[in-house]
Design a protein around this motif. Structure first.
Motif, PDB file in Angstrom:
ATOM      1  N   ASP A  76       0.810  -1.224   0.000  1.00 58.91           N
ATOM      2  CA  ASP A  76       0.000   0.000   0.000  1.00 58.91           C
ATOM      3  C   ASP A  76       0.843   1.274   0.000  1.00 58.91           C
ATOM      4  OD1 ASP A  76      -2.235  -1.488  -0.076  1.00 58.91           O
ATOM      5  OD2 ASP A  76      -2.844  -1.140   2.017  1.00 58.91           O
ATOM      6  N   SER A  77       1.904   1.282   0.844  1.00 60.08           N
ATOM      7  CA  SER A  77       2.657   2.532   0.934  1.00 60.08           C
ATOM      8  C   SER A  77       3.504   2.752  -0.313  1.00 60.08           C
ATOM      9  CB  SER A  77       3.499   2.585   2.212  1.00 60.08           C
ATOM     10  OG  SER A  77       4.580   1.707   2.122  1.00 60.08           O
ATOM     11  N   SER A  80       1.183   3.964  -3.011  1.00 56.53           N
ATOM     12  CA  SER A  80       0.770   5.347  -2.826  1.00 56.53           C
ATOM     13  C   SER A  80       1.928   6.313  -3.121  1.00 56.53           C
ATOM     14  CB  SER A  80       0.128   5.514  -1.448  1.00 56.53           C
ATOM     15  OG  SER A  80       0.803   6.441  -0.669  1.00 56.53           O
ATOM     16  N   LYS A  83       2.104   6.602  -6.857  1.00 51.45           N
ATOM     17  CA  LYS A  83       1.038   7.468  -7.382  1.00 51.45           C
ATOM     18  C   LYS A  83       1.403   8.934  -7.239  1.00 51.45           C
ATOM     19  CE  LYS A  83      -2.985   4.474  -7.193  1.00 51.45           C
ATOM     20  NZ  LYS A  83      -4.068   3.944  -6.350  1.00 51.45           N
ATOM     21  N   THR A  84       2.007   9.272  -6.093  1.00 50.58           N
ATOM     22  CA  THR A  84       2.410  10.668  -5.877  1.00 50.58           C
ATOM     23  C   THR A  84       3.429  11.102  -6.941  1.00 50.58           C
ATOM     24  OG1 THR A  84       2.001  10.443  -3.513  1.00 50.58           O
ATOM     25  CG2 THR A  84       3.404  12.269  -4.181  1.00 50.58           C
TER      26      THR A  84
END
Ligand code: HEM
Length: 143
Positions: A76-77, A80, A83-84
């Motif tokens: 998940d991290s 994410s 994505k950033t």
């Protein structure tokens, strides 16, 4: 499976990640319209540019993006964080008027470079296809 795909992509990227100049050169050589978007490089002789320090620094930033992405873990991290990074590229490039077609052409040239310079087979091709699909899904969600 996602882990396998990540490992395949990392192992192949490791074979070319220091070829930043060579990679950007091959993308510009195949896509003069992409080169033309770079204010510092537009209209200049590509072979001459290739040995300049400004070309090396741009290549390092652009190709370095893929190093950053491939170093992230598929949890998940990591997703994410990816994505950033992708959203930053989407925003800055949208602002510059870079088109989806140019991003797609960039992808075709990058994949061709990989196919020519890393150990390439059906599994590797598929891993990159899926990985780049994921990146482009996020990228194009901003367009
Ligand atoms: C700058 C990445 C595709 C044109 C940059 C930068 C990064 C980057 C990290 C530096 C940070 C920034 O200014 O935003 C990427 C990635 C691409 C891609 C990962 C593909 C997935 C393209 C394409 C074009 C383009 C297709 C043009 C058609 C530019 C320009 C700059 C730039 C004009 C600014 C250069 C300068 O500082 O003078 N890119 N890029 N990029 N990119 Fe891209």
């Amino acid at each position: 499976f996602v882990e396998d795909q990540t490992e395949i992509i990392r192992a192949s990227w490791n074979q070319v990640k220091h070829n930043e100049v060579d990679i950007l050169y091959s993308i510009f050589a195949a896509n003069p319209d992409i080169q033309a978007r770079f204010p510092q490089f537009a209209g200049k002789d590509l072979k001459t540019l290739k040995s300049s320090s400004s070309f090396a620094s741009h290549a390092g930033r652009i190709v370095g993006f893929f190093s950053k992405i491939t170093e992230l873990n598929p949890n998940d991290s990591g997703v994410s964080a990816a994505k950033t990074l992708i959203n930053e590229v989407a925003a800055s490039h949208k602002g510059r008027g870079v088109s989806k077609a140019q991003f797609n052409a960039f992808r075709v040239s990058l994949t061709a470079y990989l196919a020519d310079h890393v150990t390439w087979n059906e599994n590797v091709a598929q891993a990159w296809e899926k990985g780049l699909d994921n990146v482009y899904l996020v990228l194009f969600s901003a367009f």
